[in-house]
Design a protein around this motif. Structure first.
Motif, PDB file in Angstrom:
ATOM      1  N   PHE A   1     -91.059  -2.075  -2.383  1.00 14.53           N
ATOM      2  CA  PHE A   1     -91.931  -2.168  -1.212  1.00 14.53           C
ATOM      3  C   PHE A   1     -91.083  -1.846   0.009  1.00 14.53           C
ATOM      4  CE2 PHE A   1     -93.271  -4.962  -4.583  1.00 14.53           C
ATOM      5  CZ  PHE A   1     -94.578  -4.547  -4.788  1.00 14.53           C
ATOM      6  N   LYS A   2     -91.540  -0.881   0.792  1.00 13.46           N
ATOM      7  CA  LYS A   2     -90.713  -0.377   1.893  1.00 13.46           C
ATOM      8  C   LYS A   2     -91.126  -0.991   3.227  1.00 13.46           C
ATOM      9  CE  LYS A   2     -88.221   2.368  -0.564  1.00 13.46           C
ATOM     10  NZ  LYS A   2     -86.873   1.836  -0.849  1.00 13.46           N
ATOM     11  N   LYS A   3     -90.112  -1.175   4.049  1.00 11.05           N
ATOM     12  CA  LYS A   3     -90.333  -1.591   5.432  1.00 11.05           C
ATOM     13  C   LYS A   3     -91.422  -0.721   6.073  1.00 11.05           C
ATOM     14  CE  LYS A   3     -87.909  -1.852   9.849  1.00 11.05           C
ATOM     15  NZ  LYS A   3     -86.648  -1.956  10.552  1.00 11.05           N
ATOM     16  N   GLY A   4     -92.371  -1.343   6.726  1.00  6.45           N
ATOM     17  CA  GLY A   4     -93.421  -0.583   7.411  1.00  6.45           C
ATOM     18  C   GLY A   4     -94.687  -0.429   6.587  1.00  6.45           C
ATOM     19  N   GLU A   5     -94.592  -0.623   5.274  1.00  6.04           N
ATOM     20  CA  GLU A   5     -95.810  -0.546   4.464  1.00  6.04           C
ATOM     21  C   GLU A   5     -96.697  -1.757   4.766  1.00  6.04           C
ATOM     22  OE1 GLU A   5     -95.721   1.421   0.359  1.00  6.04           O
ATOM     23  OE2 GLU A   5     -93.872   0.233   0.439  1.00  6.04           O
ATOM     24  N   VAL A   6     -97.990  -1.541   4.647  1.00  2.00           N
ATOM     25  CA  VAL A   6     -98.958  -2.550   5.079  1.00  2.00           C
ATOM     26  C   VAL A   6     -99.626  -3.213   3.875  1.00  2.00           C
ATOM     27  CG1 VAL A   6    -101.188  -2.785   6.264  1.00  2.00           C
ATOM     28  CG2 VAL A   6     -99.357  -1.415   7.296  1.00  2.00           C
TER      29      VAL A   6
ATOM     30  N   TYR B   1    -104.082  -7.654   7.775  1.00  2.00           N
ATOM     31  CA  TYR B   1    -102.986  -6.873   7.219  1.00  2.00           C
ATOM     32  C   TYR B   1    -101.721  -7.062   8.054  1.00  2.00           C
ATOM     33  CZ  TYR B   1    -106.739  -4.525   4.714  1.00  2.00           C
ATOM     34  OH  TYR B   1    -107.815  -4.259   3.912  1.00  2.00           O
ATOM     35  N   ALA B   2    -100.591  -6.987   7.385  1.00  2.00           N
ATOM     36  CA  ALA B   2     -99.321  -7.018   8.104  1.00  2.00           C
ATOM     37  C   ALA B   2     -98.380  -5.985   7.483  1.00  2.00           C
ATOM     38  CB  ALA B   2     -98.696  -8.407   8.037  1.00  2.00           C
ATOM     39  N   ALA B   3     -97.488  -5.490   8.308  1.00  6.48           N
ATOM     40  CA  ALA B   3     -96.507  -4.503   7.842  1.00  6.48           C
ATOM     41  C   ALA B   3     -95.236  -5.241   7.437  1.00  6.48           C
ATOM     42  CB  ALA B   3     -96.213  -3.493   8.945  1.00  6.48           C
ATOM     43  N   LEU B   4     -94.697  -4.832   6.309  1.00  4.13           N
ATOM     44  CA  LEU B   4     -93.473  -5.451   5.805  1.00  4.13           C
ATOM     45  C   LEU B   4     -92.319  -5.160   6.766  1.00  4.13           C
ATOM     46  CD1 LEU B   4     -92.454  -7.041   3.342  1.00  4.13           C
ATOM     47  CD2 LEU B   4     -92.177  -4.871   2.146  1.00  4.13           C
ATOM     48  N   GLY B   5     -91.585  -6.229   7.114  1.00  5.41           N
ATOM     49  CA  GLY B   5     -90.505  -6.075   8.088  1.00  5.41           C
ATOM     50  C   GLY B   5     -89.193  -5.580   7.495  1.00  5.41           C
ATOM     51  N   ASN B   6     -89.001  -5.785   6.203  1.00  3.38           N
ATOM     52  CA  ASN B   6     -87.788  -5.314   5.499  1.00  3.38           C
ATOM     53  C   ASN B   6     -88.221  -4.698   4.172  1.00  3.38           C
ATOM     54  OD1 ASN B   6     -86.406  -6.923   7.390  1.00  3.38           O
ATOM     55  ND2 ASN B   6     -86.337  -8.650   5.955  1.00  3.38           N
ATOM     56  N   ASP B   7     -87.329  -3.870   3.608  1.00  2.00           N
ATOM     57  CA  ASP B   7     -87.562  -3.427   2.231  1.00  2.00           C
ATOM     58  C   ASP B   7     -87.541  -4.646   1.329  1.00  2.00           C
ATOM     59  OD1 ASP B   7     -87.510  -0.892   3.205  1.00  2.00           O
ATOM     60  OD2 ASP B   7     -85.567  -0.341   2.328  1.00  2.00           O
ATOM     61  N   PHE B   8     -88.289  -4.572   0.256  1.00  2.00           N
ATOM     62  CA  PHE B   8     -88.339  -5.697  -0.664  1.00  2.00           C
ATOM     63  C   PHE B   8     -88.584  -5.180  -2.077  1.00  2.00           C
ATOM     64  CE2 PHE B   8     -90.352  -9.210  -2.917  1.00  2.00           C
ATOM     65  CZ  PHE B   8     -89.462 -10.233  -2.622  1.00  2.00           C
ATOM     66  N   THR B   9     -87.888  -5.800  -3.037  1.00  2.00           N
ATOM     67  CA  THR B   9     -88.030  -5.385  -4.437  1.00  2.00           C
ATOM     68  C   THR B   9     -88.512  -6.569  -5.259  1.00  2.00           C
ATOM     69  OG1 THR B   9     -86.238  -3.806  -4.190  1.00  2.00           O
ATOM     70  CG2 THR B   9     -86.791  -4.456  -6.447  1.00  2.00           C
ATOM     71  N   PHE B  10     -89.515  -6.324  -6.088  1.00  2.20           N
ATOM     72  CA  PHE B  10     -89.959  -7.345  -7.030  1.00  2.20           C
ATOM     73  C   PHE B  10     -90.391  -6.641  -8.304  1.00  2.20           C
ATOM     74  CE2 PHE B  10     -93.289  -9.995  -8.952  1.00  2.20           C
ATOM     75  CZ  PHE B  10     -92.559 -11.141  -9.178  1.00  2.20           C
ATOM     76  N   LYS B  11     -89.614  -6.840  -9.358  1.00  5.78           N
ATOM     77  CA  LYS B  11     -89.785  -6.047 -10.578  1.00  5.78           C
ATOM     78  C   LYS B  11     -90.911  -6.498 -11.515  1.00  5.78           C
ATOM     79  CE  LYS B  11     -86.180  -3.078 -10.425  1.00  5.78           C
ATOM     80  NZ  LYS B  11     -84.766  -3.480 -10.273  1.00  5.78           N
TER      81      LYS B  11
END
Lengths: 400, 400
Positions: B387-392, B326-336
């Motif tokens: 998808f928010k920064k810090g989510e795994v 698992y890795a934590a997202l480093g930035n917010d990210f949007t994918f519709k």
């Protein structure tokens, strides 16, 4: 005795330059690129169709035209066919060049085709859709891969796409792996009750193979004359000598004397670490050849190879310093001696994405049977002896 | 359209068995071991001296003897010399067999030697010190490496030490990588303004090379007769066909028809993912050959290769399922879009040992120029678009 940090610094002060060589691009996998790769054309080189369907002018649709006469069918790789009338379209395939006279592609799923005519079905539509525009990825002359990166499968792909069938890469050092001592026999031989089989040399060779170094192997018997001849010969013909065992205070360790006789200068001997305390490092003044003499203990050899030789190799090939990776200790651990301890661990991530290092149980630093289960070394500071579950330390993964 | 989980399940339902082969142990690196490796002798095979110094009876020291006559000098690899008198010692070297009549080794650092005598210096001392006892690592017949592990440098070392110069390993499948379409030219050729160079085939070949698969390459031109002949021939002579591109609705994609004519059954087509939605997977009933047809987009090919083919290969070779990382997202990210998104990322650990995935900026799924900077795909669930920064999330490292 010096610290691990001092030893690393002294090793990194001996970074060398072994030049470059040209390899067919497929054989360059894993080498370090020694030239910038630049796009020979725009990427993509034309407005590229990304869906099978029809190409038309968006303005015609805007005017209310719903039925288009199929003027031609254009496959990928074919010269584009231009539209002459506003109710014409080109049946077109993925990968084809968009005709200059068209600006939009409608996919088959949004069409009905019969009797040479395409009828638009109700669907959302945007001007310029289903196209990958010329130069969208890179413009001609743009950098696609920089000198100094490892040639990965992705770089192979980039090289192929810009027509670089030969790549300039960094030459790796010529390495000789030396074992010594009459107690060692070869893998195919039957050892007497007071002999064992050689194994460290093969471990080192296998690790180096992953770094595209095809090292040679040499075994030196316990004989001072032969030892001097062989060492002296290696110094002249190799860039690096990797020894395991044979550098101790023993009466039959002829190697230290042979190194001295051959003009190899000791840069350090003994590092405050376990395993690997007797690690010896030297340099031949004239040829510049380097000698990494690892202790004979297999785990020590393995650790020193990763911690020092590969760090040196990385710098010598001009790669950026390895990213420091941290892992949290999975269990409490005690290590009393005032040495930096390299703990054998396996790695996993928990659901918080934290990297956890689980110690591999063993009988101490000589227990190489556990090495097969080990994925990394966790580097525990010298100043302390109690290490608690959850504390974070630097980790050295064997696959990095 | 099926989900990623369903696609994975269907792929894993087609696990195959390609038998085993014997290789010289050094060449077995990276293959999967197909036999248990057991110790041929105890490891170590004798009470092994771990420091240069003298061997003596501990009881003599306890009696107060401080000066020992050196009866003989015993190197590693020599037959042990036995003590006859309580004030005798053997000068002995690292790696030597401890004589049966001795039980303790005192290192040179704690001795003064002159005129054939060794005088003990004041130092801490324990009975049995500086020895690695027979069988301490493994007993004869103990497992040293189990069938089903990858042959790592450590396994090479173990094989060497137990005299296994030949290893039984799992045979890897015979793989043909197929490109198609007249728009593709070879790396050495100059493409016309409506052609591009082949690159996906080389990427796939490079990735497979890391898994000891030496795949063949074939290019099929846009011709239905040739396509049928070639596909049919491949089905008979290869275990796996890896295609990139050519499986679409296009008028010049002769491959789907050729696959059908050759008796390849479609198991699925289209997966709810980006990149790689048009991924097609099939099986030849009679030969059992499998066809992974990846979309032509280079990033899609790369992702599908790692996510599906390597997962299948891993299972086919009998390896345990890959550890979920698992890795934590480093930035917010949007994918519709309602698709599972495979985000290109680089990885680092922070000082809490948390694995952080930093998105690699790109122009979308076709932008393979960024692939050179990418270390992994982060697998983002279909059901969400923010998808928010810090989510795994689950991560697929290319080096694992």
């Amino acid at each position: 005795m010096i610290t691990v940090a001092e030893a690393e610094k002294l090793v990194l002060a001996q970074v060398r330059e072994y030049g470059t060589q040209t390899l067919p691009f497929e054989q360059a996998l894993g080498y370090v690129l020694a030239e910038d790769l630049k796009a020979d054309r725009d990427l993509p080189p034309f407005n590229r169709v990304t869906m099978d369907g029809i190409a038309l002018k968006y303005a015609s649709v805007k005017k209310g035209i719903k039925i288009f006469r199929i003027k031609a069918t254009q496959a990928a790789g074919e010269k584009p066919v231009e539209l002459a009338q506003e109710d014409e379209c080109i049946e077109i395939m993925t990968g084809a060049v968009l005709p200059l006279s068209a600006d939009t592609v409608i996919r088959y799923e949004d069409l009905e085709i019969s009797e040479g005519k395409a009828t638009l079905l109700p669907a959302e539509m945007k001007q310029g859709q289903n196209l990958h525009l010329r130069g969208a990825d890179k413009k001609q002359g743009d950098m696609v891969a920089k000198a100094g990166v490892v040639v990965s499968p992705a770089v192979i792909s980039l090289a192929a796409s810009i027509g670089k069938s030969q790549l300039l890469v960094k030459t790796v050092p010529r390495v000789m792996i030396i074992s010594s001592g009459d107690e060692l026999v070869d893998v195919d031989e039957t050892p007497s009750s007071f002999q064992i089989r050689k194994s460290n040399s093969y471990t080192i060779k296998a690790v180096l193979k992953k770094h595209n170094i095809n090292a040679d192997l040499l075994h030196i018997p316990d004989d001072p004359v032969i030892t001097r001849q062989k060492i002296s010969n290696c110094i002249q013909n190799y860039d690096v000598l990797l020894l395991s065992g044979g550098i101790s205070m023993g009466r039959f360790d002829y190697i230290p004397q042979a190194l001295e006789d051959s003009g190899v200068e000791k840069l350090f001997h003994k590092v405050a670490q376990r395993p690997g305390k007797p690690f010896w490092f030297g340099r031949h003044g004239q040829s510049g050849a380097l000698v990494f003499a690892f202790p004979g203990n297999p785990v020590a050899t393995f650790m020193c190879l990763h911690r020092y030789f590969l760090t040196w190799l990385n710098a010598t090939l001009g790669l950026p310093a390895k990213k420091v990776t941290y892992a949290a200790l999975g269990n409490d651990f005690t290590f009393k001696p005032e040495l930096r301890y390299f703990l054998q661990v396996t790695l996993q991530t928990n659901e918080q994405a934290q990297l956890i290092a689980i110690p591999v149980e063993g009988n101490g630093s000589g227990d190489f049977a556990n090495l097969a289960d080990t994925e990394a070394f966790l580097e525990l500071p010298m100043e302390r002896s109690e290490f608690k579950k959850g504390e974070v330390f630097r980790v050295w993964r064997f696959t990095d």
